[in-house]
Design a protein around this motif. Sequence first.
Motif, PDB file in Angstrom:
ATOM      1  N   GLY A   1       0.938  -1.333  -0.055  1.00 26.06           N
ATOM      2  CA  GLY A   1       0.005   0.051   0.025  1.00 26.06           C
ATOM      3  C   GLY A   1       0.758   1.206  -0.071  1.00 26.06           C
ATOM      4  N   GLY A   2       0.503   2.116   1.008  1.00 21.60           N
ATOM      5  CA  GLY A   2       1.293   3.549   0.781  1.00 21.60           C
ATOM      6  C   GLY A   2       2.717   3.240   1.323  1.00 21.60           C
ATOM      7  N   CYS A   3       3.068   2.071   2.108  1.00 24.96           N
ATOM      8  CA  CYS A   3       4.271   1.905   2.384  1.00 24.96           C
ATOM      9  C   CYS A   3       5.289   1.417   1.279  1.00 24.96           C
ATOM     10  CB  CYS A   3       4.506   1.043   3.731  1.00 24.96           C
ATOM     11  SG  CYS A   3       3.680   1.559   4.950  1.00 24.96           S
ATOM     12  N   ALA A   4       4.665   0.855   0.401  1.00 25.99           N
ATOM     13  CA  ALA A   4       5.635   0.293  -0.791  1.00 25.99           C
ATOM     14  C   ALA A   4       6.318   1.398  -1.709  1.00 25.99           C
ATOM     15  CB  ALA A   4       4.660  -0.779  -1.837  1.00 25.99           C
ATOM     16  N   GLY A   5       7.231   1.407  -1.736  1.00 23.96           N
ATOM     17  CA  GLY A   5       7.925   2.245  -2.357  1.00 23.96           C
ATOM     18  C   GLY A   5       8.233   3.660  -1.625  1.00 23.96           C
ATOM     19  N   CYS A   6       7.543   3.877  -0.407  1.00 20.02           N
ATOM     20  CA  CYS A   6       7.980   4.944   0.275  1.00 20.02           C
ATOM     21  C   CYS A   6       9.264   5.409   0.778  1.00 20.02           C
ATOM     22  CB  CYS A   6       6.933   4.988   1.528  1.00 20.02           C
ATOM     23  SG  CYS A   6       7.223   6.389   2.692  1.00 20.02           S
ATOM     24  N   PRO A   7       9.830   6.719   0.478  1.00 24.03           N
ATOM     25  CA  PRO A   7      11.245   6.672   0.779  1.00 24.03           C
ATOM     26  C   PRO A   7      11.399   6.565   2.151  1.00 24.03           C
ATOM     27  CG  PRO A   7      10.455   8.574  -0.256  1.00 24.03           C
ATOM     28  CD  PRO A   7       9.008   7.734   0.027  1.00 24.03           C
ATOM     29  N   SER A   8      10.500   6.474   3.178  1.00 20.08           N
ATOM     30  CA  SER A   8      10.705   6.216   4.702  1.00 20.08           C
ATOM     31  C   SER A   8      10.477   4.664   4.987  1.00 20.08           C
ATOM     32  CB  SER A   8       9.857   6.983   5.613  1.00 20.08           C
ATOM     33  OG  SER A   8      10.270   8.314   5.135  1.00 20.08           O
ATOM     34  N   ALA A   9      10.329   3.786   4.049  1.00 23.92           N
ATOM     35  CA  ALA A   9      10.145   2.518   4.407  1.00 23.92           C
ATOM     36  C   ALA A   9      11.027   1.846   5.055  1.00 23.92           C
ATOM     37  CB  ALA A   9       9.838   1.627   3.087  1.00 23.92           C
ATOM     38  N   HIS A  10      12.260   2.082   5.096  1.00 27.76           N
ATOM     39  CA  HIS A  10      13.459   1.744   5.728  1.00 27.76           C
ATOM     40  C   HIS A  10      13.323   1.966   7.234  1.00 27.76           C
ATOM     41  CE1 HIS A  10      15.431  -0.988   2.821  1.00 27.76           C
ATOM     42  NE2 HIS A  10      15.202  -0.054   1.903  1.00 27.76           N
ATOM     43  N   LEU A  11      12.999   3.196   7.395  1.00 29.94           N
ATOM     44  CA  LEU A  11      12.863   3.772   8.651  1.00 29.94           C
ATOM     45  C   LEU A  11      11.546   3.007   9.496  1.00 29.94           C
ATOM     46  CD1 LEU A  11      13.438   7.548   8.067  1.00 29.94           C
ATOM     47  CD2 LEU A  11      14.722   6.042   9.386  1.00 29.94           C
ATOM     48  N   THR A  12      10.412   3.025   8.549  1.00 29.68           N
ATOM     49  CA  THR A  12       9.443   2.275   9.002  1.00 29.68           C
ATOM     50  C   THR A  12       9.722   0.806   9.572  1.00 29.68           C
ATOM     51  OG1 THR A  12       7.945   3.472   7.933  1.00 29.68           O
ATOM     52  CG2 THR A  12       7.141   1.439   8.659  1.00 29.68           C
TER      53      THR A  12
ATOM     54  N   VAL B   1       8.539  -1.850  12.778  1.00 35.85           N
ATOM     55  CA  VAL B   1       8.152  -3.410  12.486  1.00 35.85           C
ATOM     56  C   VAL B   1       9.300  -4.293  13.026  1.00 35.85           C
ATOM     57  CG1 VAL B   1       7.930  -5.177  10.795  1.00 35.85           C
ATOM     58  CG2 VAL B   1       6.908  -2.886  10.161  1.00 35.85           C
ATOM     59  N   LYS B   2      10.573  -3.982  12.902  1.00 31.29           N
ATOM     60  CA  LYS B   2      11.485  -4.783  13.554  1.00 31.29           C
ATOM     61  C   LYS B   2      11.565  -4.486  15.146  1.00 31.29           C
ATOM     62  CE  LYS B   2      16.264  -6.113  12.655  1.00 31.29           C
ATOM     63  NZ  LYS B   2      17.485  -5.920  12.015  1.00 31.29           N
ATOM     64  N   ALA B   3      11.481  -3.423  15.508  1.00 25.83           N
ATOM     65  CA  ALA B   3      11.402  -3.301  16.878  1.00 25.83           C
ATOM     66  C   ALA B   3      10.411  -3.832  17.513  1.00 25.83           C
ATOM     67  CB  ALA B   3      11.364  -1.519  17.184  1.00 25.83           C
ATOM     68  N   ILE B   4       9.359  -3.757  17.201  1.00 32.04           N
ATOM     69  CA  ILE B   4       7.924  -4.341  17.676  1.00 32.04           C
ATOM     70  C   ILE B   4       8.275  -5.903  17.657  1.00 32.04           C
ATOM     71  CG2 ILE B   4       5.511  -4.652  17.520  1.00 32.04           C
ATOM     72  CD1 ILE B   4       5.307  -1.771  16.360  1.00 32.04           C
TER      73      ILE B   4
END
Length: 74
Positions: free
Chosen positions: A41-52, A57-60
Motif C-alpha cells: 500500500g502506501g508503504c510500498a516504495g515510500c522513501p521512509s519505508a526503511h525507517l518504518t 516493524v523490526k523493533a516491535i
Amino acid sequence: MTFDSVKEAIEDKINPVLALHKGTCELLRIEDNVVYVALLGGCAGCPSAHLTMFHGVKAILEYAFPEIKDIILE
C-alpha cells in the motif's frame, strides 16, 4: 513463535499504525527464526519505508519475539 502468532502481532500492533498512512505489513514466511515481510500500500516504495521497517516493524517484532534472528523486507 509460530506463523500465526507473528501474523497476529503484525495485525494487532503494526498494521493499525501503518493504516494511518494507507499502508500495511504482510508476513510472507518464517524460516529458521528469520521473518520475511513485505510493506504494501502506501508503504510500498515510500522513501521512509526503511525507517518504518527498522524503527517500527523490526523493533516491535523483536521485542515480542526475542527468538527472532532477523527480519527481512522483501
